[in-house]
Write an enzyme that holds these catalytic residues in place. Structure first.
Site, short mmCIF file in Angstrom:
data_model
loop_
_atom_site.label_atom_id
_atom_site.label_comp_id
_atom_site.label_asym_id
_atom_site.label_seq_id
_atom_site.Cartn_x
_atom_site.Cartn_y
_atom_site.Cartn_z
N SER A 136 -61.39 -1.43 -34.32
CA SER A 136 -60.60 0.00 -34.77
C SER A 136 -59.87 -0.08 -36.09
O SER A 136 -59.08 0.90 -36.30
CB SER A 136 -59.92 0.54 -33.44
OG SER A 136 -59.26 -0.46 -33.01
N ASN A 169 -53.11 -3.35 -23.87
CA ASN A 169 -53.23 -2.16 -23.29
C ASN A 169 -51.94 -1.15 -23.16
O ASN A 169 -51.66 -0.11 -23.41
CB ASN A 169 -53.56 -2.26 -21.77
CG ASN A 169 -55.13 -2.75 -21.59
OD1 ASN A 169 -55.68 -3.11 -22.66
ND2 ASN A 169 -55.52 -3.30 -20.62
N HIS A 200 -60.22 47.29 -32.20
CA HIS A 200 -61.66 47.18 -32.48
C HIS A 200 -61.68 47.44 -34.02
O HIS A 200 -62.61 47.84 -34.65
CB HIS A 200 -62.26 48.55 -31.87
CG HIS A 200 -61.95 48.73 -30.42
ND1 HIS A 200 -62.79 48.36 -29.46
CD2 HIS A 200 -61.22 49.41 -29.77
CE1 HIS A 200 -62.45 48.48 -28.22
NE2 HIS A 200 -61.25 49.22 -28.41
N SER A 206 -64.64 31.40 -59.14
CA SER A 206 -66.07 31.19 -58.84
C SER A 206 -66.60 30.56 -60.23
O SER A 206 -66.08 30.83 -61.16
CB SER A 206 -66.79 32.69 -58.72
OG SER A 206 -68.20 32.46 -59.18
N LYS A 249 -63.91 36.70 -59.97
CA LYS A 249 -63.73 36.46 -58.71
C LYS A 249 -62.56 35.70 -58.58
O LYS A 249 -61.96 34.71 -59.23
CB LYS A 249 -65.05 35.75 -58.25
CG LYS A 249 -66.14 36.31 -57.89
CD LYS A 249 -66.14 37.08 -56.82
CE LYS A 249 -66.11 36.19 -55.48
NZ LYS A 249 -66.67 36.71 -54.20
N ASN A 276 -61.00 34.12 -54.95
CA ASN A 276 -61.27 33.89 -53.54
C ASN A 276 -60.36 33.36 -52.73
O ASN A 276 -59.54 32.57 -53.11
CB ASN A 276 -62.63 33.18 -53.41
CG ASN A 276 -63.78 33.65 -54.32
OD1 ASN A 276 -64.06 34.81 -54.19
ND2 ASN A 276 -64.58 32.62 -54.88
N GLU A 335 -59.36 30.92 -46.00
CA GLU A 335 -60.82 30.49 -45.09
C GLU A 335 -60.81 29.23 -44.64
O GLU A 335 -61.48 28.84 -43.65
CB GLU A 335 -61.92 30.71 -46.14
CG GLU A 335 -62.26 32.39 -46.34
CD GLU A 335 -63.22 32.22 -47.63
OE1 GLU A 335 -63.64 33.55 -48.15
OE2 GLU A 335 -63.25 31.35 -48.64
N TYR A 352 -57.73 0.50 -18.12
CA TYR A 352 -58.21 0.82 -19.48
C TYR A 352 -59.59 0.57 -19.70
O TYR A 352 -60.14 -0.50 -18.92
CB TYR A 352 -57.28 -0.14 -20.51
CG TYR A 352 -57.74 -0.10 -21.85
CD1 TYR A 352 -57.31 0.69 -22.59
CD2 TYR A 352 -58.95 -1.17 -22.33
CE1 TYR A 352 -57.90 0.75 -24.12
CE2 TYR A 352 -59.63 -1.06 -23.53
CZ TYR A 352 -58.96 0.06 -24.65
OH TYR A 352 -59.36 0.04 -25.78
N LYS A 403 -58.27 7.96 -31.00
CA LYS A 403 -57.60 8.05 -32.31
C LYS A 403 -57.77 8.84 -33.28
O LYS A 403 -57.08 9.63 -33.77
CB LYS A 403 -57.14 6.59 -32.64
CG LYS A 403 -56.03 5.78 -31.89
CD LYS A 403 -56.12 4.33 -32.15
CE LYS A 403 -55.69 3.69 -31.03
NZ LYS A 403 -56.81 3.45 -29.89
N1 ARG Z 1 -58.40 -1.19 -30.35
C1 ARG Z 1 -57.92 -1.01 -28.79
C2 ARG Z 1 -57.63 0.63 -28.59
O1 ARG Z 1 -57.55 1.26 -29.59
C3 ARG Z 1 -56.64 -1.85 -28.34
C4 ARG Z 1 -56.44 -1.86 -26.78
C5 ARG Z 1 -57.43 -2.92 -26.77
N2 ARG Z 1 -57.47 -3.19 -25.06
C6 ARG Z 1 -58.35 -4.04 -24.58
N3 ARG Z 1 -58.17 -4.47 -23.30
N4 ARG Z 1 -59.55 -4.35 -25.24
O2 ARG Z 1 -58.12 0.98 -27.65
#
Ligand code: ARG
Length: 463
Positions: A23, A110, A156, A277, A283, A285, A290, A317, A325
């Site tokens: 991540s 966690n 309406h 445009s 134009k 816009n 939008e 978890y 995220k």
């Molecule tokens: N990168 C993980 C997340 O965003 C962090 C938590 C990971 N915890 C675990 N037990 N693998 O959720």
């Protein structure tokens, strides 16, 4: 270097696993909160005698160095570190050695991720509320200048009754005020600290969760650790609050698009917030409204996505939760830039008063006033008054004029009970100001609404 968790493994992780599992590419946004959380955690470990003064001093200094490296672009992010938590901890240990390995005592990723993410959501909740106050103030200022500028109120999308432009803007100010209050109440409810919950069951170490909570600006620690590491309600509330706010913004955007069309011509958007445009030189816009309308959709998507991720997860978890995220970051960033640009668009638009008032002469906006006149002044039952007014509208149509332009004589031919004073009741301004009930469109009532929102804004700025 192997993974931090590699003790029980006999093979190295495949690079495909890294790509799929990591991540880091997106959760690096949390670096500041991760470091804040680690500093508070370490200081509590020291206070509890789990870390020595010297170890704490090294950790503190090392974390400041990591922060500096990240902010100056010197930090090298390596996807095989998996996430921001492990990337920072690894670098800390490279910098300070053995003491770095003690930071994770009484902590799990966690509760760490639950903390970082909550700190992010709470911080952006405050930013969004500030931006909302600015838009509400701008709407109120513009409204103040237009409490006598009449335009057709619609149902309406058909002309219904005359209202003033200030009143119309205050409808949006009221929606955004509710949005503000929703963010505010989510902030209050979720201002509890997850740290110290460890993996799911708490920890045998003598942690002081009250101390870390206070240090990080939370009101208290959360109640139950199993819930805390499994819970993403705080993010869901943020996503819902943003989606609802964007829905309001989108409705205003839609009206700005209509109002700035040649057919309406009620407002002219500033050149600074319009686009041209590539082929049609004439134009101009309304791309900004939008996009405000268009981006609303993705904020709904982010809400539904996270609700769906969470719905089948057993406690506690699960890695599915890492999917919380990107959508939240996206909604938050969308909300912040949307509020910022909306504020500018409103502050810089020109209100074409004449076009609005001209439009009030179409659609017999004072028909309800004629019916009310017949009831009040002539003692005619409403149903009959409705019918007589219908005849008057038909006559106006036949003559190719608006009802407000018929003379008393024309109306007396339809019903002899009608007096000379009727024309005063048919004027569009009279019609608008007649709606003088609390919360209504009359200039006086609109001013009351502006004053009320202003008082509220004043209190918020004081807080
Ligand atoms: N990168 C993980 C997340 O965003 C962090 C938590 C990971 N915890 C675990 N037990 N693998 O959720």
């Amino acid at each position: 270097m192997g993974k931090m968790w590699s003790g029980r493994f006999s093979k190295n992780a495949s690079s495909l696993l890294d790509q799929f599992n990591a991540s880091l590419n997106f959760d690096k946004k949390l670096y500041r909160y991760d470091i804040m959380g680690s500093l508070a955690h370490a200081s509590m470990l020291k206070a509890q005698g789990i870390l020595s003064e010297e170890e704490y001093r090294q950790i503190e200094k090392g974390l400041q160095e990591v922060l500096r490296e990240i902010e100056s672009g010197d930090f090298s992010f390596d996807i095989s570190d998996e996430d921001i938590h492990m990337a920072i901890e690894k670098r800390l240990t490279q910098i300070i050695g053995e003491a770095g390995k003690k930071l994770h005592t009484a902590r799990s990723r966690n509760d760490q991720v639950a903390l970082d993410f909550r700190l992010y959501v709470q911080a952006h909740n405050e930013i969004i509320r500030e931006l909302l106050l600015k838009v509400i103030a701008t709407l109120s200022e513009t409204a103040e200048n237009h409490t006598e500028t009449m335009l057709p109120g619609m149902t309406h999308l058909q002309h219904a009754q005359p209202i003033n432009f200030g009143y119309h803007l205050m409808a949006y100010a009221s929606m955004l005020k509710r949005d503000y209050e929703r963010f505010d109440s989510s902030f209050e409810r979720n201002n509890l600290s997850p740290i110290g919950c460890a993996a799911l069951a708490g920890t045998p170490h003598p942690v002081d969760r009250r101390m870390t909570a206070e240090e990080l600006g939370f009101d208290a620690p959360t109640l139950n650790c199993l819930d805390t590491v499994s819970d993403r309600d705080f993010a869901l509330e943020m996503l819902f609050n943003i989606a609802t706010m964007m829905m309001h913004i989108s409705r205003l955007a839609e009206e700005l698009i209509l109002w700035s069309s040649s057919e309406f011509g009620f407002v002219t958007l500033s050149d600074a917030y319009s686009t041209g445009s590539s082929i049609m030189p004439q134009k101009k816009n309304p791309d900004v409204p939008e996009l405000l309308r268009g981006k609303t959709g993705r904020t709904y998507g982010n809400l539904i996505a996270l609700l769906t991720v969470m719905k089948g997860l057993p406690l506690a978890y699960n890695k599915d939760m890492q999917e919380d995220k990107e959508g939240t970051f996206d909604s938050v960033e969308t909300a912040e830039i949307s509020l910022t640009i909306l504020n500018e668009v409103i502050a810089t638009m020109t209100v074409n008063k004449e076009r609005m008032e001209q439009a009030c002469k179409v659609g017999h906006l004072s028909a309800t006033d004629l019916a009310d006149y017949l009831v009040e002044k002539c003692g005619i039952p409403f149903r009959e008054a409705h019918f007589i007014t219908g005849r008057a509208v038909a006559l106006a149509e036949q003559k190719g004029v608006d009802l407000s332009e018929l003379g008393a004589h024309d109306l007396q031919n339809i019903d002899g009970r009608i007096g000379e004073d009727v024309t005063g009741y048919l004027s569009i301004r009279h019609s608008m100001n007649a709606r003088n009930s609390e919360g209504g469109t009359s200039t006086a009532r609109t001013k009351e609404q502006i004053a009320s929102i202003r008082r509220w804004l004043g209190e918020k700025v004081k807080d």
